[in-house]
Design an enzyme around this catalytic site. Structure first.
Site: not given
Length: 810
Positions: A232, A508
């Site tokens: 780059e 329960s």
């Protein structure tokens, strides 16, 4: 004429005799005459000046020059003002916090120490989950090898909540499902403990559309940096932010190609555009970009600029968020830290910088590979790689993850984490400043819970004949730290969190609390106490009545207490609760961690006719399963700021909320639920682990519950429908099956409990009606809380039966 005559006569007039030469008077006169001549000459020149030839420049050109000078002055002033403004903007950004950084969330830290009950396979699974590379001989961070009894690994360096720990080359030795030793390879030094770095779970705290993990310049691999620069901006360390040579070179290339094929922007210009400007293609934006680049280059050194670029570069999408920076990009594409990527993988990341969408390796693998190989070729041409390295790297496949992701999603767990951050950390939790959050989530438990849900819910849909929803909460049995949480049948979907917000009747599941309330009174109740199982009718204050029935609609006359709990019988439970008293039962529930405001003072609560969330149920059972020591459930362990300062830390604490003996006996009763009661489905496969648990089913089978306990975790499972209609599943046929599938994946730890003081065994004979009678020569033994020593004295037997002790301590 007269004037002329006057002049002539003046000329013919006789001259006056002057002074003789050489006298002082003569010299003075000469000087005066010389001075007069000079004045006359000067006067003549001044008189001749106006007669000089006029200038050759046209008047319009003179105006143009003057106008140009004025414009230049104005432009210079404007550039100066704009420069001062941009300089302030750049300095405010760079000298402060450059980005809005999210909080990074980690799972629990795996602590290892010799003598720990952990298997070699469990540690291997943990390393695989952390994306360690399995190799023949570990040589780099994040690699491991294993044999039948040993694991050799190089633990990654990591910044823990209490400080940095470097990489360590470790050998772990296992035997009989236990970690025997830990020593450093090379030095052979024995270690008393080892921490394995936690898994990164995700991010919190930003509303912006981008994410990144900040990494300082010195931590970036040099090969990646060199590849980026050669691709780059080769002259990065030599230009002043803008490279005229690069612009000229790009212009020539583009003119030859007839289109834009190469850009002339430097890394500094790209950084200026990404941070300060939009992406519009205008001359003004390009000029602004160059001006800002010059300012940045003037103000900051090259490494500071490069660090910003490496953390700013856009590399793709993760869901709805932009992924910025190579550190997070490595996680997105490869699922590993940037420092552990191979050269070819680093080259692919550099390749993605040109266009993450165009070179997407999942959608365009051939295009991505060509670009990667071009980067590798440039690296070789510039001496970064030699020929062999290039050939090896270019021959590799792309080797990316199966799909783009940074971390698996745990939306239900993250909701709990965010609530705790708000409650416990408050204003100290500042979004966007790069905090690190250490949670309690166990990645193995979470993964296996999700897989169990995804595997079992479709089967339960078929069994129920309708679509069902689910919720799961898994907490550490001792510390109360939440290890896993699922809020629905689609674990990764961030919708309604049923684990935290679905308040349903518990049925329960309330029964262990009722039995524990009775067992708190050892003078009146023990596991062998006879309870009536006969029709009962309770009248309300408003003239209404309630007639509880057993699920199978049968009555057994009289049954022992432990049997009624194991078989989850309703009528004996109501009779027992009424004998103990509603106030005492409610107080026990509150001691176990239930909010008193959630419990109505009605007999129906004895059968669970009130609502709790799966989270609240887990808290209640955590207290029971840890011998009565209640530890507040928590998902948050610590919070550390970006400088490493500790903002919050949770230290697991447990308080004795109910008597240890009563909780122990209740857990014993829950073990019978698995060995011979409503959860005996688990016994053939997991009998060796001596598990405890409790099923729960509500009226008309609207809710299917199961709470399971092993040595590691308390796990609550709920299955039902959001519209509260029947799912036609009991606790045994629904939630228990999901829990069983989870255990197959997670592999339980045996449930071992210390034998409390004042606990002994008593022998019994079974009567014809099934009840138990105290008999020192009896064939049945049960643990008893011998508070005053009367049981010991009764038969002069102080040692607990061996088989009972084995259930808890083998």
């Amino acid at each position: 004429m007269s004037q002329l005559l006057g002049l002539r006569s003046a000329a013919q007039a006789p001259k006056k005799p002057g002074p003789k030469p050489g006298t002082k008077k003569t010299t003075t006169r000469r000087k005066a005459a010389s001075t007069a001549k000079k004045k006359l000459a000067k006067s003549s020149r001044s008189r001749k000046k106006p007669s000089k030839k006029p200038s050759r420049l046209p008047r319009w050109l003179k105006w143009l020059i003057g106008f140009g000078v004025k414009v230049a002055i104005v432009v210079f002033a404007v550039l100066l003002v704009v420069g001062i403004y941009l300089d302030n903007v750049v300095r405010d950004k760079f000298d402060g916090q450059l980005w809005n950084l999210p909080a990074v969330v980690y799972g629990r830290v795996l602590n290892l120490q010799p003598g720990q009950a952990i298997t070699l396979n469990e540690v291997k699974r943990e390393l695989d989950l952390l994306k360690y590379h399995k190799v023949h001989t570990p040589q780099r961070n994040g690699e491991y090898s294993s044999s039948s009894t040993r694991i050799e690994l190089i633990r990654r360096p990591f910044e823990f909540d209490d400080g940095h720990e470097g990489a360590r080359h470790i050998m772990l030795t296992f035997s009989d499902n236990e970690l025997k030793s830990i020593h450093e390879v090379g030095s052979k030094r024995q270690l008393g403990y080892l921490r394995i770095e936690p898994k990164m779970l995700g991010m919190l705290g930003t509303t912006e559309g981008e994410q990144r993990i900040f990494m300082p310049r010195e931590q970036f691999p040099e090969v990646l940096v060199e590849a980026l620069l050669v691709t780059e901006d080769r002259d990065f360390y030599h230009h002043d932010g803008v490279s005229p040579l690069a612009i000229a070179r790009a212009l020539v290339v583009n003119l030859k190609a007839g289109r834009t094929v190469q850009g002339g922007s430097t890394l500094t210009q790209q950084l200026a555009k990404n941070i300060f400007l939009t992406r519009e293609r205008t001359l003004w934006r390009k000029l602004s970009e160059a001006y800002i680049a010059l300012i940045i280059d003037y103000r900051y050194n090259k490494d500071r600029i490069l660090e910003a670029y490496l953390n700013e570069i856009y590399l793709g999408q993760n869901g709805g968020k932009e992924v910025h920076g190579f550190a997070l990009g490595a996680r997105l594409y490869f699922g590993r830290p940037l420092q552990e990527l191979r050269i070819d993988q680093q080259a692919l990341l550099v390749a993605m910088a040109k266009g993450p969408s165009y070179y997407n390796p999942w959608r365009n693998p051939d295009r991505a590979r060509q670009r990667r190989d071009l980067i590798l070729r440039l690296m070789m041409d510039n001496g970064i790689l030699n020929g062999d390295q290039y050939e090896q790297a270019a021959s590799r496949p792309l080797d990316v993850q199966s799909r783009p992701r940074i971390a698996s999603r745990q939306p239900a767990y993250f909701q709990q984490l965010q609530r705790e951050l708000k409650q416990k950390v408050g204003d100290n939790f500042t979004p966007g400043v790069g905090l690190r959050v250490f949670s309690t989530l166990d990645p193995l438990s979470q993964q296996e819970a999700e897989q169990a849900v995804l595997g079992m819910i479709p089967q339960l849909d078929k069994k129920a004949g309708t679509k069902v929803e689910t919720a799961m909460v898994a907490a550490d049995r001792r510390s109360g730290e939440i290890r896993a949480m699922i809020g629905g049948s689609r674990p990764g979907y961030a919708g309604f969190n049923r684990a935290l917000d679905a308040s349903r009747q518990i049925g329960s599941l309330v029964k262990p609390a009722v039995y524990l309330a009775a067992l708190r009174e050892p003078e009146s109740f023990d596991l062998a106490t006879t309870i009536e199982d006969k029709p009962i009718k309770l009248s309300g204050s408003r003239g209404n009545s309630w007639q509880p029935r057993n699920y199978d609609r049968k009555f057994r006359g009289e049954v022992p207490l432990y049997y009624a709990l194991a078989k989850s019988l309703n009528v004996p439970t109501v009779n027992l609760g009424m004998q103990v008293g509603l106030d005492e039962v409610i107080d026990t529930m509150v001691d176990l961690g239930v909010d008193r405001n959630e419990i109505p003072k009605l007999p129906a609560i004895l059968l669970g006719a009130f609502t709790l969330t799966p989270y609240e149920v887990t808290q209640m059972y955590q207290t029971v399963a840890s011998s009565g020591r209640r530890a507040e459930l928590t998902a948050l362990r610590s919070v550390v700021d970006i400088q490493g300062s500790l903002l919050y830390q949770s230290v697991p604490r447990a308080t004795q909320s109910v008597p240890e003996q009563a909780a122990w006996l209740t857990t014993y009763g829950m073990k019978n639920v698995v060995s011979q009661g409503t959860a005996r489905f688990l016994q053939p496969q997991f009998g060796w682990a001596a598990l405890a648990g409790k099923t729960g089913t509500t009226d008309r089978n609207r809710d299917s519950w199961y709470v399971g306990v092993d040595g590691r975790e308390v796990v609550t499972v709920w299955i039902g429908r959001d519209d509260n209609k029947s799912v036609n599943l009991t606790g045994s046929s629904g939630a228990l099956r999901l829990y069983s599938d989870y255990l197959k994946r997670r592999y339980p730890e045996p449930l071992r409990l210390n034998w409390p003081q004042q606990l002994t065994t008593a022998k019994y004979s079974r009567m014809a009606n099934g009840t138990l009678a105290r008999d020192c020569a009896g064939q049945h033994s049960l643990p008893v809380w011998d508070k005053d020593g009367s049981v010991k004295a009764y038969c002069d037997s102080s040692k607990p039966a061996g088989w009972i002790k084995e259930m808890f301590s083998w």
